[in-house]
Design an enzyme around this catalytic site. Sequence first.
Site, PDB file in Angstrom:
ATOM      1  N   PHE A 150      40.623  42.042  41.943  1.00  0.00           N
ATOM      2  CA  PHE A 150      41.148  42.581  40.659  1.00  0.00           C
ATOM      3  C   PHE A 150      41.868  41.829  39.907  1.00  0.00           C
ATOM      4  CE2 PHE A 150      41.018  45.646  44.542  1.00  0.00           C
ATOM      5  CZ  PHE A 150      40.238  46.900  43.773  1.00  0.00           C
ATOM      6  N   LYS A 205      37.119  49.402  43.742  1.00  0.00           N
ATOM      7  CA  LYS A 205      36.672  48.628  42.455  1.00  0.00           C
ATOM      8  C   LYS A 205      36.234  49.152  41.255  1.00  0.00           C
ATOM      9  CE  LYS A 205      36.612  44.926  40.257  1.00  0.00           C
ATOM     10  NZ  LYS A 205      37.784  44.430  39.539  1.00  0.00           N
ATOM     11  N   PHE A 250      47.909  50.001  29.571  1.00  0.00           N
ATOM     12  CA  PHE A 250      46.452  50.207  28.982  1.00  0.00           C
ATOM     13  C   PHE A 250      46.485  51.336  27.946  1.00  0.00           C
ATOM     14  CE2 PHE A 250      45.463  47.064  32.370  1.00  0.00           C
ATOM     15  CZ  PHE A 250      44.037  46.654  32.153  1.00  0.00           C
ATOM     16  N   CYS A 261      33.743  42.501  32.837  1.00  0.00           N
ATOM     17  CA  CYS A 261      33.803  43.635  34.153  1.00  0.00           C
ATOM     18  C   CYS A 261      33.605  44.956  33.400  1.00  0.00           C
ATOM     19  CB  CYS A 261      35.101  43.285  34.768  1.00  0.00           C
ATOM     20  SG  CYS A 261      35.118  41.580  35.551  1.00  0.00           S
TER      21      CYS A 261
HETATM   22  N1  LIG Z   1      36.105  37.806  35.873  1.00  0.00           N
HETATM   23  C1  LIG Z   1      36.866  38.625  35.923  1.00  0.00           C
HETATM   24  O1  LIG Z   1      37.630  38.792  35.494  1.00  0.00           O
HETATM   25  C2  LIG Z   1      36.531  39.137  37.499  1.00  0.00           C
HETATM   26  C3  LIG Z   1      37.459  39.839  38.074  1.00  0.00           C
HETATM   27  C4  LIG Z   1      37.163  40.669  39.068  1.00  0.00           C
HETATM   28  C5  LIG Z   1      36.026  40.745  39.652  1.00  0.00           C
HETATM   29  N2  LIG Z   1      34.886  40.444  39.086  1.00  0.00           N
HETATM   30  C6  LIG Z   1      33.574  40.080  39.643  1.00  0.00           C
HETATM   31  O2  LIG Z   1      33.536  38.878  40.302  1.00  0.00           O
HETATM   32  C7  LIG Z   1      32.192  38.238  40.294  1.00  0.00           C
HETATM   33  C8  LIG Z   1      32.024  36.782  39.899  1.00  0.00           C
HETATM   34  O3  LIG Z   1      32.540  37.100  38.496  1.00  0.00           O
HETATM   35  P1  LIG Z   1      33.099  35.767  37.641  1.00  0.00           P
HETATM   36  O4  LIG Z   1      33.366  36.438  36.379  1.00  0.00           O
HETATM   37  O5  LIG Z   1      33.720  35.017  38.237  1.00  0.00           O
HETATM   38  O6  LIG Z   1      31.220  35.338  37.245  1.00  0.00           O
HETATM   39  P2  LIG Z   1      30.905  34.098  36.787  1.00  0.00           P
HETATM   40  O7  LIG Z   1      29.721  34.279  36.066  1.00  0.00           O
HETATM   41  O8  LIG Z   1      32.311  33.301  35.678  1.00  0.00           O
HETATM   42  O9  LIG Z   1      30.599  33.016  38.106  1.00  0.00           O
HETATM   43  C9  LIG Z   1      29.573  33.179  38.981  1.00  0.00           C
HETATM   44  C10 LIG Z   1      29.249  31.946  39.488  1.00  0.00           C
HETATM   45  O10 LIG Z   1      28.300  31.963  40.386  1.00  0.00           O
HETATM   46  C11 LIG Z   1      27.450  30.916  40.479  1.00  0.00           C
HETATM   47  N3  LIG Z   1      26.012  31.331  41.135  1.00  0.00           N
HETATM   48  C12 LIG Z   1      25.225  32.521  40.833  1.00  0.00           C
HETATM   49  N4  LIG Z   1      24.387  32.374  41.556  1.00  0.00           N
HETATM   50  C13 LIG Z   1      24.524  31.405  42.670  1.00  0.00           C
HETATM   51  C14 LIG Z   1      23.970  30.978  43.903  1.00  0.00           C
HETATM   52  N5  LIG Z   1      22.793  31.695  44.287  1.00  0.00           N
HETATM   53  N6  LIG Z   1      24.426  30.071  44.705  1.00  0.00           N
HETATM   54  C15 LIG Z   1      25.662  29.469  44.241  1.00  0.00           C
HETATM   55  N7  LIG Z   1      26.293  29.795  43.043  1.00  0.00           N
HETATM   56  C16 LIG Z   1      26.023  30.891  42.456  1.00  0.00           C
HETATM   57  C17 LIG Z   1      27.135  30.769  39.072  1.00  0.00           C
HETATM   58  O11 LIG Z   1      26.800  29.459  38.581  1.00  0.00           O
HETATM   59  C18 LIG Z   1      28.688  30.892  38.445  1.00  0.00           C
HETATM   60  O12 LIG Z   1      29.541  29.555  38.516  1.00  0.00           O
HETATM   61  C19 LIG Z   1      31.537  39.648  39.363  1.00  0.00           C
HETATM   62  O13 LIG Z   1      30.876  40.427  40.402  1.00  0.00           O
HETATM   63  C20 LIG Z   1      32.384  40.210  38.640  1.00  0.00           C
HETATM   64  O14 LIG Z   1      32.030  41.399  38.434  1.00  0.00           O
HETATM   65  C21 LIG Z   1      35.100  39.438  37.830  1.00  0.00           C
END
Ligand SMILES: NC(=O)c1ccc[n+]([C@@H]2O[C@H](COP(=O)([O-])OP(=O)(O)OC[C@H]3O[C@@H](n4cnc5c(N)ncnc54)[C@H](O)[C@@H]3O)[C@@H](O)[C@H]2O)c1
Length: 438
Positions: A150, A205, A250, A261
Amino acid sequence: MNIGVVGIGYVGLVTASCLAEAGNRVICVDNDSDKIKQLKNGRIPIYEPGLTEMVQHNQKAKRLHFTTELKEAVDESLLIYLAVGTPPAPDGSADISAILSVCRDIAGLMTDYRIIITKSTVPVGTHKKVTELIKSKTQVPFDYVSNPEFLKEGAAVEDFTRPDRIIIGCDSPQVREIMKQICNPFMRKGNRIIFMDAASAEMTKYAANTMLATRISFMNELSALCEKVGADIEMVRQGIGSDSRIGRSFLFAGVGYGGSCFPKDIRALIHTGDENGLQMRIAAAVQQANAEQQVRFANKILEHFAGKEKETTLCVWGLAFKAKTDDIRESPALNCVKLFIKAGIKIRAYDPEAATAAKQALGDAIETFDNGYDALAGADALVILTDWQELRNPDFETIKTKLKKPVIFDGRNLYELDYVSRAGLTYHSVGRKTVRPG
Ligand SMILES: NC(=O)c1ccc[n+]([C@@H]2O[C@H](COP(=O)([O-])OP(=O)(O)OC[C@H]3O[C@@H](n4cnc5c(N)ncnc54)[C@H](O)[C@@H]3O)[C@@H](O)[C@H]2O)c1
């Protein structure tokens, strides 16, 4: 404890470094070899307050390791967190192919019991798909935990280390106990872990993000009505936010929500509804209101310069989807800028962190500056699109002198109406009356 984290983006890097900070030994795996190379050299590929220091400190203490080899993490870690991306597929569903591919690989590499924990946002039912997939590939025992994240970009370290709650979706009492041990360092003020089944954790979520986006879209829609009837959305916000049943978070009207997200998670919830024969009417309306809000704000500016677009230059302050991040994914700021460019308007832009990413996305269509005041020179108006703290108290005298005409369009309602008017500028904001000099 030895922990593996797969997917070292915003969520993965924050998770890994906060777990390392709590004394765990964490192996970080990503298939982006450039990113891993940078991290090994102590360079942090994202902007997130407090993260660089934490990564470097734990690297030095040898608690944080970076690799492209999944095997290293699977061999050495009891717990393996998944934080790979789940981007939107063309039909609006969440694309969980990276999750499935990593789980297939983990199953092929496991030689001993492991706990696989999903931090990525995945649709309800993913726990079943993953469990069946791993079982079909290996006889080695494992448990699966849904542990949605979160954190907010811009406050990610703070959110991870002092969470409002931690959701743990799994039924096994032994695994719940292990997860409790891992989460305890972040529960110093009292236990805020909520245990539930994996399906409910996955749903929580989506429910949280849709609820938050609903509040924003509701206020944005009201702001349009306020403009029509002469009410002030800021007054309305204070009026309803003071009701303890509603709360203050919000409720800020603006140019719309964005980021990696909210937009994708709302689309995915609508898709899950469709798959189950249910129309998610509220989520669909939230999405539509958000798209309309961005266009409504951009149109206000386009109408102001109608017929003179090709001779118009706008100074834009803010390109990131919100303050304290360099993330431009689905940024309403970028969406507005694209509409200006399409109309033939020239853009001189400033953002404290997101200029490089925006330049990569838009190329020569925008000119970026290292300083907000430099970007003002010769522009026909200032447009504010991201609520950066440093933009909240600018030097209005300099703004007035540098702009060709003293006009501000503020998509984030950063300033008080009287103050800007007294400073001698025309000020258009969201859901409030337009004020003129004097
Ligand atoms: N960014 C946010 O604020 C946030 C908050 C809560 C939840 N999320 C969720 O968390 C997840 C990740 O989000 P994020 O923003 O960190 O994404 P991101 O795109 O910043 O990072 C994802 C990473 O995964 C790597 N990756 C992809 N496929 C891969 C594989 N097969 N093996 C190894 N590495 C691999 C990519 O190279 C990248 O570095 C998503 O599902 C998102 O919805 C994001």
